[in-house]
Structures are given as C-alpha cells and as structure tokens.
Design an enzyme around this catalytic site. Structure first.
Site, short mmCIF file in Angstrom:
data_model
loop_
_atom_site.label_atom_id
_atom_site.label_comp_id
_atom_site.label_asym_id
_atom_site.label_seq_id
_atom_site.Cartn_x
_atom_site.Cartn_y
_atom_site.Cartn_z
CE1 TYR A 109 35.80 47.10 43.20
CE2 TYR A 109 37.92 47.37 44.29
CZ TYR A 109 37.16 47.33 43.14
OH TYR A 109 37.76 47.51 41.92
CD GLU A 197 35.80 45.61 39.85
OE1 GLU A 197 34.92 45.26 39.03
OE2 GLU A 197 36.13 46.80 40.01
#
Ligand code: GDP
Ligand code: MN
Length: 390
Positions: A109, A197
C-alpha cells in the site's frame, strides 16, 4: 474531484509510475477486442466507478482469453456495484478497463496526502496492500509506516529509501521504490492532488513494482489551473443535485435530511445545519447562496432545493452584510410566488434593512414564517418539517 482508475493510470504513466497496459471498453465486444490487442495470457476486466472495494463486490474479474474477457465484461457492464464506498444505492457500471494481467508476488500500500496537523505531506506505506487502510490502522497500526515531507525542502530520496526498508523490501526493490515514489510525488504536486493512493502496489513474480490500482483526488479549488484535469470529470458519477448546483454556480452539498437550507456565507450555513440538528431536525442540504441573492438566484436555489423530494420545509437564513435584507425579501417573495412554493418557508433576516425586509415578507400574503434568532429559525423549521406548524 475524483477520476476513474483508467484516467488515474494514464496520469501515473505520464509521471513515470509503472502501470499495466490497458484499454477502455464500453461494450463486451470492445472488451474482447481489447484483450486481443493486449495479447497477454491473462487480462483483468475492471469496473470503472468512482469507488473502491470493487474486487470484493465482483467488479474485478480475471479472464484467460478474449472470449472470457467478453463474458466478464458482459457480467460487469450495466451492473450496480455495492461497495463500502458507493453508498447504499450503489453505482452503475458504464465502462470497464481491460488490463494486461500481472503475476503478483506481494501486494503493498502506498499513498500521499497532506497532513494538516503537522503542515507537511505524508507518504504512507504498508505491507498490507489490497486491504482497506482504515482496517489495517484499526487492527495492525504498527504495519503502517509514514514519512513526512516538509514542503519547502521537498522529497528526499533517503526518505523513500527508509520507507522501502521499513516495508522489508530487498535492496534491488528499494532501488525501484525510490523513483516510484518520486513519480507519485511529482504528480501530486504538479496536478494539485489532495490524495493519491496506490492499493495495491504490487511486486510481480519477476521483481517489478507496478501500480495495480490508482485512486487520485484533486483539489477542486485548484482545478482552474488544470483544465486538462477538469475535463476528466464524469457527471454520471456525481450526485445529480450537486451536478445541477455546479451548473448554476451554487455551492451545494446534498445531505439526507428533510429541511432544505438556503443561507449566505459558508460559516453561517454550517451554523444553520448545526442549529437544525440541535433543534432535533435534519438538514437536506448545505447551500451557500453567496453574496448577492437576487430573485433569479433565489429562484434557482429554491428549484435546486426542491429537486430533492425529501424536503418538507425550507429555511432561509440570510445575514445582510453587503446585501440588503429588503432586496433579499423581495427576491424570496417573488421566487416563492413564481414557483408556487408548496412547502412551508421559514425566513430569518438579520443585518442591513432587516426590519424593512421582514415587513415585505409579512405583507406578501404568502405563508412565510419569520424568525428573529438563529435558534428560533431552527425550531420553526424543525416544527414545519414535522408538519406541526400553526
Ligand atoms: P478495488 O477492489 O476497487 O480496490 O480494485 P483493485 O484494482 O485494487 O483490485 C482488487 C484486487 O484484484 C487486487 O487487490 C488484486 O488482488 C486483484 N487483481 C487486480 N489486478 C490483478 C492482476 O492483474 N492479476 C491478479 N492476479 N490479480 C489482480
Ligand atoms: Mn484497490
């Protein structure tokens, strides 16, 4: 403003962030052709909506042939996806992105956002890719690593390197991680993003780093500097009430209550929403009508408020600082007459020429309840919405 994954990936590519090759399709036949053009043994067919969580909801499918890609697209196109980010009504899928499949060794991530508390950019990374980061934060906060970037200093490679080692990446991948973050950070600054993101950022079986998903939010207030980004807006993804407001240049945010609000000034509008809650009611919207609220503007605002069929009463709360309350009162009464307003109207006018304004409301022959204080306005509006007004 939000954009679709395929648009985000095109931007990522421009800034040197590796993304899989992909093609957009709006029909199953186009998806089949896209899979053929890509020519990889596996393609991934991905629903394009402005919400994450598509994988678990059935909006991401692997296909091992062009025929399977066609089949996957026919299942996904036209479906209404329900994910934790779509809201209860879900989102209808109108486009799919067909991508070259990647063989995944690991999912990470990575995100960049602005941390106002410390007045720095935050680069957030985790080994727990593919999961929602909120969940990781709740269950395994030690698995989230953050570095802060001071805007005047800018990103330094040593920060990215430290983050890579925090994730346990071997040196050869840390060497790829550094330019990956650099590209992402350059994009963030150049396009005035509020958040980027990458979830998941994958390490492939052959050791490459790829952005497998991409979510970018842009600062609306900076869009005037980026017409090429503003063009990416997809009206199908927006709240129809907010879209209509946008077209007539009103600052409107749809909410789920039943008291329509028309207020001048964002601060007063927020205070009005608070007061409605305090009085036991629930606002249907935030609406800042701005400085000059003439008849046409008030009419447009009323029409907008009434597009929402939950609205049971309207509260107008205007402070006459630059605008004069008598002019506002004329605008409100004219608009209410022209629209043959059928929901109860509570109006609070304060400031310049307020008493003249109230007199105009009282003499209008319309069913308008005048309020003096903010609390009284809240109480009257809540009572009106409940149908309990005298
Ligand atoms: P989201 O669910 O909306 O966040 O959509 P993502 O783009 O993140 O995809 C969800 C999941 O699908 C990813 O976490 C991957 O596990 C899987 N996935 C996506 N693309 C590929 C691919 O090319 N190969 C494989 N094996 N899995 C993929
Ligand atoms: Mn994702």
């Amino acid at each position: 403003m939000n954009v679709h994954e395929y648009q985000a990936k095109a931007l990522l590519g421009e800034f040197g962030v590796p993304v899989p090759e992909g093609l957009l399709a709006t029909t199953p036949a186009e998806a089949e052709q896209a899979a053929r053009t890509l020519g990889t043994p596996v393609v991934v067919v991905k629903a394009q909506i402005h919400a994450g969580g598509r994988g678990k909801a059935g909006g991401v499918k692997l296909a091992k042939s062009p025929a399977e890609a066609q089949q996957a697209a026919s299942e996904i196109l036209g479906m209404t996806l329900h994910t934790p980010q779509t809201g209860p009504e879900g989102k209808c899928v109108r486009k799919v992105y067909v991508e070259a499949g990647s063989s995944i060794a690991d999912e990470l991530y990575l995100a960049i956002l602005f941390d106002r508390a410390v007045e720095r950019f935050a680069i957030v990374a985790s080994t727990e890719g593919g999961m929602e980061i909120e969940e990781v934060a709740a269950t395994n906060p030690e698995k989230i690593h953050t570095v802060h970037v001071e805007p005047n200093v800018g990103l330094r490679d040593h920060q990215s390197r430290a983050l890579g080692y925090d994730l346990g990446l071997p040196t050869e991948q840390v060497d790829k991680f550094i330019p990956f973050i650099r590209g992402l950070f350059d994009l963030y600054l150049a396009k005035d993003c509020s958040q980027v993101e990458i979830n998941p950022l994958v390490v492939t079986e052959d050791g490459r780093l790829i952005a497998l998903d991409g979510k970018i939010n842009f600062d609306d207030n900076a869009l005037y500097r980026h017409p090429e980004i503003a063009e990416l807006r997809d009206p199908d993804e927006e709240d129809p009430r907010e879209r209509a407001a946008n077209e007539i240049d009103l600052a409107y945010v749809g909410l789920d209550g039943n008291i329509g609000c028309m207020v001048n000034g964002a601060g007063l509008a927020m205070a009005t929403l608070d007061m409605i809650h305090y009085c036991g009611g629930s606002p249907a919207n935030f609406l800042d009508a701005g400085g000059g609220a003439d008849k046409e503007k008030v009419k447009e605002a009323f029409k907008l408020i009434l597009r929402d069929e939950n609205v049971r009463a309207i509260l107008v709360n205007i402070f006459g600082g630059i605008v004069r309350c008598d002019l506002i009162a004329q605008g409100v009464t004219a608009a209410a007459k022209e629209l043959k307003l059928s929901v109860p109207l509570v109006v609070r006018l304060q400031g310049t020429m307020a008493s003249e304004g109230r007199a105009i409301l009282a003499d209008s022959g319309l069913d308008i309840t005048a309020a003096e204080t903010l609390q009284q306005a809240g109480e009257l509006a809540v009572a009106a919405a409940k149908g309990g007004m005298a």
